[in-house]
Every structure is written in structure tokens, then in C-alpha cells.
Write a protein that holds these residues in place. Structure first.
Motif, short mmCIF file in Angstrom:
data_model
loop_
_atom_site.label_atom_id
_atom_site.label_comp_id
_atom_site.label_asym_id
_atom_site.label_seq_id
_atom_site.Cartn_x
_atom_site.Cartn_y
_atom_site.Cartn_z
N VAL A 126 65.78 33.41 39.67
CA VAL A 126 66.58 34.22 38.75
C VAL A 126 65.86 35.56 38.58
CG1 VAL A 126 67.50 34.43 36.41
CG2 VAL A 126 67.50 32.20 37.57
N ARG A 138 66.81 33.44 28.80
CA ARG A 138 66.80 32.04 28.38
C ARG A 138 68.18 31.40 28.58
NH1 ARG A 138 64.97 32.72 23.57
NH2 ARG A 138 62.80 32.18 24.00
N LEU A 141 68.59 30.83 32.36
CA LEU A 141 67.75 29.73 32.88
C LEU A 141 68.29 28.38 32.45
CD1 LEU A 141 64.25 31.35 32.29
CD2 LEU A 141 65.30 30.85 34.52
N ARG A 142 68.79 28.28 31.24
CA ARG A 142 69.33 26.99 30.78
C ARG A 142 70.62 26.65 31.50
NH1 ARG A 142 67.83 26.93 24.25
NH2 ARG A 142 65.58 27.16 24.60
N VAL A 152 63.09 26.22 39.67
CA VAL A 152 63.61 27.49 39.19
C VAL A 152 62.45 28.44 38.94
CG1 VAL A 152 64.95 28.68 37.42
CG2 VAL A 152 65.56 26.35 38.09
N LEU A 154 61.67 32.38 37.55
CA LEU A 154 62.15 33.62 36.92
C LEU A 154 61.27 34.75 37.44
CD1 LEU A 154 63.83 35.23 34.83
CD2 LEU A 154 62.06 34.67 33.15
N MET A 167 58.97 32.31 28.18
CA MET A 167 59.81 31.94 29.30
C MET A 167 59.16 30.86 30.19
SD MET A 167 62.69 33.48 29.08
CE MET A 167 62.47 33.33 27.31
N GLU A 170 60.80 27.67 30.04
CA GLU A 170 62.19 27.61 30.48
C GLU A 170 62.33 27.54 32.00
OE1 GLU A 170 64.65 27.42 28.36
OE2 GLU A 170 63.65 27.98 26.49
N ALA A 171 61.27 27.86 32.74
CA ALA A 171 61.32 27.89 34.20
C ALA A 171 60.10 27.19 34.77
CB ALA A 171 61.37 29.34 34.70
#
Length: 208
Positions: A126, A138, A141-142, A152, A154, A167, A170-171
Motif C-alpha cells: 500500500v 489505517r 490497511l484494514r 501487507v 505500507l 502504523m 496495522e501492517a
């Protein structure tokens, strides 16, 4: 501290820091993230597409973001900001609904009736042009995580240090080139940071 000439240069430098993976899906957050993502795909290969997101603004001052929504995902709110403003998610339900409609319009503009590439079991990167509050990233990513990718990442050229650290939850990996102490806005780290149009995004995607 380094300042990028433009998004294309930032993307080329970012691409050098990303590990080579087999056939990734590179999802750019429009509009600015698309210009960063093109050099990434040029180096890594894989499939480039957009993942459309929309900021959820504070009604009296829409430029102040209190949340975000990404296609295929649910709204994500900055609960600290909402609390500071004395609001709940229900108080901005009308804004969320308007942004859902605008998100759908932009999806049609960028992809027509074509769906997102399949993400299940794949490497997904991403990309955006920077991280300020991180609420849009966020949400993106979700939404990606809900599709069941293998991994994943970022990838952004610049971000606020505290946001970058947030973050990481989240990744699987966060790749960022600059985390300036005096970060105030993404645009301050680019010499040229013109606002892109929908036509600019389509042109970048078509040329790729």
C-alpha cells in the motif's frame, strides 16, 4: 533533512528500499499516492491499482479529518480527535454517508466496473505520498487485511514519527524514508507538491 523534488523522485527512492517480492499487488491511495507508486511498480513489477479512500471531516471544518473510509472497508475514526471535539461516530453519520457516495463515484471514475485485483494470499504493498495523522492509511490497511493477503507492506516516502510507529500495528512491514522531528505536513517535504486531479490519476494508470 532531505526534501524530495516531487512524488516521482520520492517513489523511485522508496522503490530502492523495498524488498523484491514475487508478483505484488501495489495499491496506491489516490490521488498523490499514485504518482509515488508508478516508480515502485516499475522496479518491482506486479500489478498496480488504486485503493480509493475518503477522509471523514469535522462538519464545521471539513478539512479537519476525524476519520476515513476505504473501499471494501468500514469507517475508521480518530477517537482521540472525536473526543476532543465532543463527538461520537454517530454524530458524523451523515458525513460518512456522503463520503461513501463520493468514494463510489471515484471508484467508477478510476476503474469503471472493474473490481479490485484479488488480494487473498498475495503480497500487497500500500503506497501513499506521506503520513500525517495516519487515519486514511489505517482505513486502507484494514480494508486490505479483510481480503486475506499473505503479507501487507505500507510504503511512504515521509511521515510523522508517532504516526509511523502506530502504523506498525496495522501492517506486516512499514517502509518509510523520512520521519522528520519537525514534521508539520506532508507537502513541506516536497519541492513540488501539486494537487493531482482525477484525470492525472487516470493518465498515470494508463501510462503504466
Amino acid at each position: 533533512m532531505q526534501v524530495f523534488a516531487d512524488r516521482a523522485e520520492a517513489g523511485a527512492l522508496l522503490a530502492e528500499r523495498l524488498p523484491e517480492v514475487h508478483d505484488p499487488v501495489v495499491l496506491a491511495l489516490p490521488r498523490g499516492g499514485v504518482a509515488v507508486a508508478v516508480p515502485v511498480v516499475r522496479r518491482l513489477g506486479g500489478e498496480l491499482d488504486v485503493l480509493v479512500t475518503r477522509k471523514i471531516g469535522y462538519p464545521p471544518a471539513p478539512e479537519l479529518g476525524v476519520g476515513a473510509i476505504a473501499e471494501g472497508g468500514e469507517p475508521v475514526f480518530d477517537l482521540t480527535m472525536l473526543d476532543r471535539l465532543g463527538l461520537t461516530p454517530e454524530d458524523v453519520a451523515d458525513v460518512v454517508e456522503r463520503e461513501r457516495h463520493e468514494l463510489a463515484r471515484r471508484v467508477r471514475a478510476y476503474r469503471g466496473d472493474r473490481p479490485l485485483p484479488p488480494l487473498a494470499g498475495r503480497e500487497v504493498i500500500v503506497v501513499d505520498d506521506g503520513l500525517a495523522t495516519g487515519v486514511t492509511a489505517r482505513a486502507a490497511l484494514r480494508a486490505v487485511a479483510a481480503a486475506g493477503p499473505a503479507r501487507v507492506t505500507l510504503a511512504v516516502p515521509v511521515g510523522a514519527e508517532e504516526t509511523v510507529e502506530m502504523m506498525r500495528a496495522e501492517a506486516d512491514e512499514v517502509v518509510v524514508l523520512l520521519t522528520p522531528i519537525d514534521f508539520r505536513a506532508v507537502g513541506q517535504w516536497y519541492e513540488h507538491f501539486d494537487q493531482l486531479t482525477d484525470d492525472d490519476v487516470l493518465d498515470l494508470l494508463e501510462r503504466r
